[in-house]
Scaffold this active site. Structure first.
Site, PDB file in Angstrom:
ATOM      1  N   CYS A   2     -34.044  48.935  -0.791  1.00 56.14           N
ATOM      2  CA  CYS A   2     -34.904  48.688  -1.950  1.00 56.14           C
ATOM      3  C   CYS A   2     -33.992  48.088  -2.936  1.00 56.14           C
ATOM      4  O   CYS A   2     -32.873  48.611  -3.183  1.00 56.14           O
ATOM      5  CB  CYS A   2     -35.560  49.848  -2.571  1.00 56.14           C
ATOM      6  SG  CYS A   2     -36.586  50.719  -0.950  1.00 56.14           S
ATOM      7  N   ARG A  27     -30.818  42.431  -0.206  1.00 55.46           N
ATOM      8  CA  ARG A  27     -30.888  43.508   0.094  1.00 55.46           C
ATOM      9  C   ARG A  27     -31.828  43.978   1.398  1.00 55.46           C
ATOM     10  O   ARG A  27     -31.438  44.863   2.223  1.00 55.46           O
ATOM     11  CB  ARG A  27     -31.073  44.629  -0.898  1.00 55.46           C
ATOM     12  CG  ARG A  27     -30.165  44.326  -1.922  1.00 55.46           C
ATOM     13  CD  ARG A  27     -30.449  45.195  -3.315  1.00 55.46           C
ATOM     14  NE  ARG A  27     -30.304  46.604  -3.021  1.00 55.46           N
ATOM     15  CZ  ARG A  27     -29.584  47.421  -3.369  1.00 55.46           C
ATOM     16  NH1 ARG A  27     -28.388  46.855  -4.016  1.00 55.46           N
ATOM     17  NH2 ARG A  27     -29.590  48.375  -3.256  1.00 55.46           N
ATOM     18  N   TRP A  77     -38.303  48.344   0.898  1.00 49.46           N
ATOM     19  CA  TRP A  77     -37.859  48.489   2.234  1.00 49.46           C
ATOM     20  C   TRP A  77     -38.420  49.769   2.863  1.00 49.46           C
ATOM     21  O   TRP A  77     -37.822  50.883   2.529  1.00 49.46           O
ATOM     22  CB  TRP A  77     -36.150  48.370   2.395  1.00 49.46           C
ATOM     23  CG  TRP A  77     -35.466  47.936   3.554  1.00 49.46           C
ATOM     24  CD1 TRP A  77     -35.272  46.983   4.135  1.00 49.46           C
ATOM     25  CD2 TRP A  77     -34.856  49.060   4.494  1.00 49.46           C
ATOM     26  NE1 TRP A  77     -34.672  46.828   5.359  1.00 49.46           N
ATOM     27  CE2 TRP A  77     -34.637  48.256   5.769  1.00 49.46           C
ATOM     28  CE3 TRP A  77     -34.964  50.271   4.645  1.00 49.46           C
ATOM     29  CZ2 TRP A  77     -34.074  48.908   6.944  1.00 49.46           C
ATOM     30  CZ3 TRP A  77     -34.292  51.015   5.842  1.00 49.46           C
ATOM     31  CH2 TRP A  77     -33.995  50.109   6.971  1.00 49.46           C
ATOM     32  N   ASN A 103     -35.465  53.892  -5.051  1.00 53.20           N
ATOM     33  CA  ASN A 103     -34.651  53.489  -4.107  1.00 53.20           C
ATOM     34  C   ASN A 103     -34.044  54.904  -3.523  1.00 53.20           C
ATOM     35  O   ASN A 103     -33.640  55.602  -4.375  1.00 53.20           O
ATOM     36  CB  ASN A 103     -33.538  52.593  -4.480  1.00 53.20           C
ATOM     37  CG  ASN A 103     -32.625  52.348  -3.442  1.00 53.20           C
ATOM     38  OD1 ASN A 103     -32.870  52.615  -2.063  1.00 53.20           O
ATOM     39  ND2 ASN A 103     -31.624  51.563  -3.651  1.00 53.20           N
ATOM     40  N   GLY A 104     -34.054  55.200  -2.280  1.00 51.63           N
ATOM     41  CA  GLY A 104     -33.547  56.365  -1.749  1.00 51.63           C
ATOM     42  C   GLY A 104     -34.639  57.078  -1.049  1.00 51.63           C
ATOM     43  O   GLY A 104     -35.828  56.490  -0.530  1.00 51.63           O
ATOM     44  N   GLU A 483     -17.165  42.765  16.596  1.00 51.76           N
ATOM     45  CA  GLU A 483     -17.721  42.162  15.593  1.00 51.76           C
ATOM     46  C   GLU A 483     -18.501  41.033  15.920  1.00 51.76           C
ATOM     47  O   GLU A 483     -19.416  40.625  15.312  1.00 51.76           O
ATOM     48  CB  GLU A 483     -16.569  41.908  14.380  1.00 51.76           C
ATOM     49  CG  GLU A 483     -17.031  41.096  13.165  1.00 51.76           C
ATOM     50  CD  GLU A 483     -18.030  41.813  12.285  1.00 51.76           C
ATOM     51  OE1 GLU A 483     -18.325  43.135  12.629  1.00 51.76           O
ATOM     52  OE2 GLU A 483     -18.587  41.398  11.344  1.00 51.76           O
ATOM     53  N   LYS A 487     -22.350  40.061  14.953  1.00 57.72           N
ATOM     54  CA  LYS A 487     -22.729  38.908  14.294  1.00 57.72           C
ATOM     55  C   LYS A 487     -23.858  38.272  14.761  1.00 57.72           C
ATOM     56  O   LYS A 487     -24.942  38.039  14.309  1.00 57.72           O
ATOM     57  CB  LYS A 487     -21.587  38.061  13.961  1.00 57.72           C
ATOM     58  CG  LYS A 487     -20.632  38.148  13.097  1.00 57.72           C
ATOM     59  CD  LYS A 487     -21.262  37.994  11.537  1.00 57.72           C
ATOM     60  CE  LYS A 487     -21.632  39.519  10.855  1.00 57.72           C
ATOM     61  NZ  LYS A 487     -20.867  40.474  10.299  1.00 57.72           N
ATOM     62  N   GLU A 490     -27.135  40.237  15.179  1.00 63.05           N
ATOM     63  CA  GLU A 490     -28.031  40.599  13.974  1.00 63.05           C
ATOM     64  C   GLU A 490     -28.666  39.532  13.289  1.00 63.05           C
ATOM     65  O   GLU A 490     -29.709  39.576  13.027  1.00 63.05           O
ATOM     66  CB  GLU A 490     -27.235  41.484  12.787  1.00 63.05           C
ATOM     67  CG  GLU A 490     -25.943  40.600  12.224  1.00 63.05           C
ATOM     68  CD  GLU A 490     -25.236  41.344  11.335  1.00 63.05           C
ATOM     69  OE1 GLU A 490     -25.936  42.294  10.673  1.00 63.05           O
ATOM     70  OE2 GLU A 490     -23.997  41.091  11.109  1.00 63.05           O
ATOM     71  N   HIS A 506     -16.064  49.070  35.597  1.00 64.65           N
ATOM     72  CA  HIS A 506     -16.405  50.373  35.760  1.00 64.65           C
ATOM     73  C   HIS A 506     -18.115  50.503  35.842  1.00 64.65           C
ATOM     74  O   HIS A 506     -18.572  51.399  35.351  1.00 64.65           O
ATOM     75  CB  HIS A 506     -16.078  51.389  34.854  1.00 64.65           C
ATOM     76  CG  HIS A 506     -14.226  51.387  35.125  1.00 64.65           C
ATOM     77  ND1 HIS A 506     -13.852  52.084  36.363  1.00 64.65           N
ATOM     78  CD2 HIS A 506     -13.343  50.813  34.504  1.00 64.65           C
ATOM     79  CE1 HIS A 506     -12.578  52.051  36.298  1.00 64.65           C
ATOM     80  NE2 HIS A 506     -12.208  51.215  35.425  1.00 64.65           N
ATOM     81  N   LYS A 606     -28.995  45.037   3.082  1.00 62.12           N
ATOM     82  CA  LYS A 606     -27.506  44.649   2.745  1.00 62.12           C
ATOM     83  C   LYS A 606     -26.751  46.021   2.514  1.00 62.12           C
ATOM     84  O   LYS A 606     -25.746  46.212   2.942  1.00 62.12           O
ATOM     85  CB  LYS A 606     -27.444  43.665   1.751  1.00 62.12           C
ATOM     86  CG  LYS A 606     -25.940  43.407   1.137  1.00 62.12           C
ATOM     87  CD  LYS A 606     -25.369  42.541   2.419  1.00 62.12           C
ATOM     88  CE  LYS A 606     -23.853  42.136   1.834  1.00 62.12           C
ATOM     89  NZ  LYS A 606     -23.246  41.514   3.042  1.00 62.12           N
TER      90      LYS A 606
HETATM   91  C1  F6R Z   1     -23.286  43.679   9.450  1.00 66.44           C
HETATM   92  C2  F6R Z   1     -23.104  44.493   8.177  1.00 66.44           C
HETATM   93  C3  F6R Z   1     -23.198  45.870   8.081  1.00 66.44           C
HETATM   94  C4  F6R Z   1     -22.513  46.614   7.328  1.00 66.44           C
HETATM   95  C5  F6R Z   1     -22.484  47.885   7.122  1.00 66.44           C
HETATM   96  C6  F6R Z   1     -21.547  48.864   6.170  1.00 66.44           C
HETATM   97  O1  F6R Z   1     -22.822  42.141   9.205  1.00 66.44           O
HETATM   98  O2  F6R Z   1     -22.871  44.001   7.234  1.00 66.44           O
HETATM   99  O3  F6R Z   1     -22.928  46.443   9.298  1.00 66.44           O
HETATM  100  O4  F6R Z   1     -20.896  46.574   7.456  1.00 66.44           O
HETATM  101  O5  F6R Z   1     -23.888  48.167   6.981  1.00 66.44           O
HETATM  102  O6  F6R Z   1     -21.897  48.228   4.980  1.00 66.44           O
HETATM  103  P1  F6R Z   1     -20.654  48.577   3.991  1.00 66.44           P
HETATM  104  O7  F6R Z   1     -19.397  47.578   4.169  1.00 66.44           O
HETATM  105  O8  F6R Z   1     -21.355  48.147   2.684  1.00 66.44           O
HETATM  106  O9  F6R Z   1     -20.504  50.218   3.848  1.00 66.44           O
END
Ligand code: F6R
Length: 611
Positions: A2, A27, A77, A103-104, A483, A487, A490, A506, A606
């Site tokens: 949010c 976000r 959200w 938010n929360g 990673e 990427k 997502e 395995h 985000k």
């Molecule tokens: C993926 C991504 C997330 C963040 C994760 C942690 O592209 O951005 O997996 O890495 O939510 O977020 P932070 O680094 O803000 O704690």
């Protein structure tokens, strides 16, 4: 997660709120709403809409329909109750005189709701936030601040709140616990926001609220009190991010812009820390005495930041000869971790607000660990609660999928590994010098990789139709694969898994059949022959192979793989920083070709401020 924006000043509030909310869209959200004081009627005007912010903005003609100079806005959200107009925020009390954005998560909302229902309070939404609005009204006897204070004492959980009361048209109340909330100080106006990017156009002077703080915003200024309702003074800090750093600047997507910004971000992150052949961490609080006794290192993080930790483990163990554990923030707190005063706990977070990571930090601290965090957002909660912070200085990252934050975190953690090794005397002078030179070459080499992005776009056009893609590699390449795979999945929604290539036999190899796409990572020279055997293994079972390797091994790889992405040679400490870039570009172009919402992938947020 949010987003909250609040404004009280001389100008029309609604357009400012909508514009601020648009800067928080990154976000992640599913509905939006605003509430303003209708000064003429002496009531609150609340407007909400499910879907994109544009839907709300169109309904309000860009805010022109709401005549008021104070209000709060929200992008939701969904956690409690599906996305809908009625579940959107602001949530109002039964009389409509109190409006709340939140938010929360209110953990005891069910018990509070039962209590209020028993008192005859009717509810209209399924949200935990409505409980807050109703509870404040329940305690309200003419003093709104005191009613908020009494309500908050009964609430368990995490919250950042913006509260309006129709009887107090010249103030907005803010409160925070375990969810980010900042206050902005303007000329004749005050702001409230989840994130500085929402108010950067209006002011750079901000206050980070502390846990338990309450604030009263007026046109004349802001006053704060703590959870005991005692007045407190909080620092005003000057934010130095450029306003246009949070804009697309001609790029189609923030993600692409941020991929392209990586050389610059790395220069900002590394240059001030390397001088005259030495690594300089200003105000480094790790004493020689602590380092001498340091028995283990824990790295704690979530998502991509956790993947940085996976690379870091290889570097730190090799260079410092100390055992390194990498733990997910969400697991750490439930696993009875072995942390004591001789443990260095490295916490990695772009936002500095990830709740699971934050909770892990607090637990590690309670156990006596020394907390060093690697964070992008200056003044964020994780930064403030750490013994020592190393900022990545990547600038604001808006796209949900992290790119420049990942590379700067990785470069900084690698630099820290080298520094620790130097302090501990576990690295030779030659390796130290060679590695340090590589840090200085990194931004330039990364520019070379970016310059060849058309090759990656071509590979993406060949493979974007696959439904399932495997990433394989060993050691550093395995960590890199984690990673690359994240990427891709997502933002393109393609099913993807990353495996340590030695693990294929395995179990996973049973999934390889004619036409399966395998991205084989063979950038780490030491293990190149091993990865080659795995490439042969999957090829002989019908897989198509898109490989990644260094220029040195390109020819050899091209003899077997169907397509090869290359990166320049660089010291192994920095290989993953370079190697991730083709994988970011591959994910980006694949998602583009599949028509995905790249900057705001479905279901993702985000800054993840709930458990
Ligand atoms: C993926 C991504 C997330 C963040 C994760 C942690 O592209 O951005 O997996 O890495 O939510 O977020 P932070 O680094 O803000 O704690």
């Amino acid at each position: 997660m949010c987003g909250i924006v609040g404004y009280i000043g001389q100008e029309q509030a609604a357009p400012i709120l909508l514009e601020g909310l648009s800067r928080l869209e990154y976000r992640g959200y599913d509905s939006a709403g605003v509430a303003v004081f209708d000064q003429a009627a002496g009531t609150l005007a609340v407007r909400k809409a499910k879907g994109r912010l544009q839907v709300l903005s169109d309904q309000l003609h860009g805010g022109a329909d709401l005549n008021s100079t104070a209000g709060v806005g929200h992008t939701r959200w969904a956690t409690h109750g599906a996305p809908s107009d009625v579940n959107s925020h602001p949530q109002v009390s039964r009389s409509g005189r109190i409006a709340v954005v939140h938010n929360g998560i209110i953990e005891n909302y069910a018990a509070l709701k039962t209590f209020l229902l028993d008192q005859g309070v009717p509810f209209t939404s399924e949200t935990d936030t409505e409980v807050v609005a109703q509870l404040i009204e329940y305690f309200y006897e003419g003093d709104i601040l005191s009613a908020v204070g009494r309500a908050l004492r009964r609430i368990q959980g995490a919250y950042a709140l913006g509260i309006l009361c129709a009887d107090f048209p010249d103030q907005i109340i803010a409160a925070r616990k375990d969810s980010p909330l900042i206050l902005g100080h303007g000329e004749g106006c005050s702001f409230l926001a989840s994130d500085v990017t929402a108010i950067l156009r209006h002011t750079r002077r901000v206050t980070y609220m502390e846990d338990g703080d309450l604030a009263v915003l007026t046109r004349e200024g802001i006053t704060c009190c703590n959870s005991l309702m005692q007045p407190v003074r909080r620092k005003v800090v000057q934010v130095d991010w450029e306003v246009d750093a949070a804009e697309k600047g001609g790029y189609e997507h923030f993600m692409f812009k941020e991929i392209m910004e990586q050389p610059e971000a790395l220069r900002r992150c590394l240059s001030p820390r390397i001088s005259k052949g030495e690594i300089i961490f200003e105000d480094m609080a790790l004493s020689k005495d602590f380092l001498r006794r340091m028995s283990r290192i824990y790295i704690v993080a979530c998502g991509s930041s956790y993947h940085v930790g996976m690379v870091g483990k290889y570097h730190l163990e090799r260079l410092t000869r100390r055992p390194v554990e990498v733990a997910l923030g969400s697991e750490f707190r439930y696993m009875d971790p072995i942390v004591d005063q001789h443990t260095l706990v490295i916490v990695i977070s772009q936002s500095g607000e990830t709740l699971d990571t934050m909770a892990a930090l607090r637990q590690a601290r309670q156990l006596g660990g020394h907390i060093l965090s690697i964070v992008n957002v200056v003044g964020s909660s994780i930064a403030r609660e750490s013994d020592q912070v190393l900022y990545t200085w990547a600038g604001p990252e808006i796209a949900v999928a992290t790119t420049k934050a990942y590379t700067t975190q990785l470069a900084l953690l690698s630099l820290l590994a080298l520094w620790l090794a130097r302090e501990l005397g576990t690295v030779s002078q030659e390796e130290y010098r060679a590695a340090l030179a590589a840090f200085q070459e990194l931004p330039g080499k990364l520019e070379q990789v970016l310059a060849r992005r058309d090759d990656i776009q071509y590979f993406a056009s060949k493979y974007f139709n696959h439904n399932s893609i495997f990433f394989i590699g060993r050691n550093l390449d395995y960590a890199l694969g984690l990673e690359g795979s994240l990427k891709l999945k997502e933002i393109s929604y393609i099913h993807s898994e990353a495996y340590a290539s030695g693990e294929l036999k395995h179990g996973t190899i049973s999934l390889i059949e004619e036409g399966t796409l395998v991205v084989a990572l063979g950038a780490y020279s030491r293990l190149f022959p091993k990865v080659m055997s795995n490439v042969l293994e999957v090829k002989s079972r019908g897989a198509g192979v898109l490989a990644l390797t260094t220029q040195t091994h390109q020819e050899e790889m091209a003899r077997i793989a169907d397509a090869v992405m290359t990166i320049p040679e660089i010291h192994e400490l920095l290989l993953p920083c370079l190697g991730v870039v083709p994988l970011q570009l591959f994910a980006y172009y694949v998602a583009l070709m599949r028509g995905c919402d790249i900057d705001k992938p479905r279901n993702l947020a985000k800054s993840v401020t709930v458990e």
